[in-house]
Design a protein around this motif. Structure first.
Motif, short mmCIF file in Angstrom:
data_model
loop_
_atom_site.label_atom_id
_atom_site.label_comp_id
_atom_site.label_asym_id
_atom_site.label_seq_id
_atom_site.Cartn_x
_atom_site.Cartn_y
_atom_site.Cartn_z
N ARG A 143 12.73 33.21 35.19
CA ARG A 143 12.98 31.14 35.26
C ARG A 143 14.59 30.86 36.02
NH1 ARG A 143 12.39 30.57 29.35
NH2 ARG A 143 10.40 31.35 29.28
N GLN A 144 15.25 31.76 36.23
CA GLN A 144 16.01 31.21 36.32
C GLN A 144 16.53 31.51 38.17
OE1 GLN A 144 19.91 30.62 35.01
NE2 GLN A 144 18.37 30.69 32.87
N GLN A 145 16.75 30.49 38.94
CA GLN A 145 16.73 30.49 40.42
C GLN A 145 17.98 30.84 40.55
OE1 GLN A 145 13.96 30.02 42.40
NE2 GLN A 145 12.66 30.28 41.06
#
Length: 182
Positions: A143-145
């Protein structure tokens, strides 16, 4: 034969009634033959036939049903012991096909239930605590961009080229060039 006598496989279980011992009533005249259906069923009607085919597909006493079917001959004829080998081939092939079908149904139900349980609440129903923690960590990482911070060059020429290259109009120009080139 009585008009309502059974036909087919059920004829193989017929019996010839005899006069009771010591009876003087018509000793030279035989009693009429009456064939009875077996307790397991017969092929006289569709419901009973489906029941017998189901019993054979579960491999429960299928050989006795096969022997009864082999004993039957034509309607209105007396049974003959082990008369019909095509009946045996039918029974064996039905038993094989039916048992594989039943096995496939069983496997299908097991796989369907496993898939349903696995799909409940993010699929963690079949995981250990460590596996669940690893899954949650990987989902959080996914989920971390990544944030890409571009530093502006210090040289005035490079700074001007940097502004041109990072502009939206330059992206459209490059995309158009690539599409027209193909």
């Amino acid at each position: 034969t009585p008009p309502n006598a059974s036909r087919g496989m059920s004829r193989s279980l017929g019996s010839i009634p005899t006069h009771p011992a010591g009876s003087a009533a018509h000793p030279d005249r035989p009693l009429p033959i009456q064939w009875r259906n077996p307790s397991a069923g017969s092929f006289d009607d569709i419901g009973s036939a489906m029941k017998l085919l189901y019993i054979m597909s579960t491999v429960d006493d299928w050989q006795y049903l096969m022997f009864r079917l082999m004993d039957s001959t034509h309607p209105e004829h007396a049974p003959q012991r082990r008369d019909s080998s095509p009946s045996a081939l039918f029974c064996i092939s039905w038993m094989l096909v039916g048992s594989f079908f039943a096995l496939n149904l069983f496997v299908g139900v097991v796989v369907d239930n496993f898939t349903r349980v696995k799909g409940e609440v993010d699929g963690s129903a079949t995981m250990t605590l460590e596996q669940q923690q690893w899954l949650h960590t990987m989902l959080a990482v996914r989920r971390q961009q990544p944030v890409r911070v571009l530093r502006r060059p210090s040289s005035p020429v490079r700074r001007a080229l940097f502004r041109v290259v990072t502009s939206h109009s330059f992206e459209i120009f490059i995309l158009t060039t690539v599409v027209l080139n193909v």
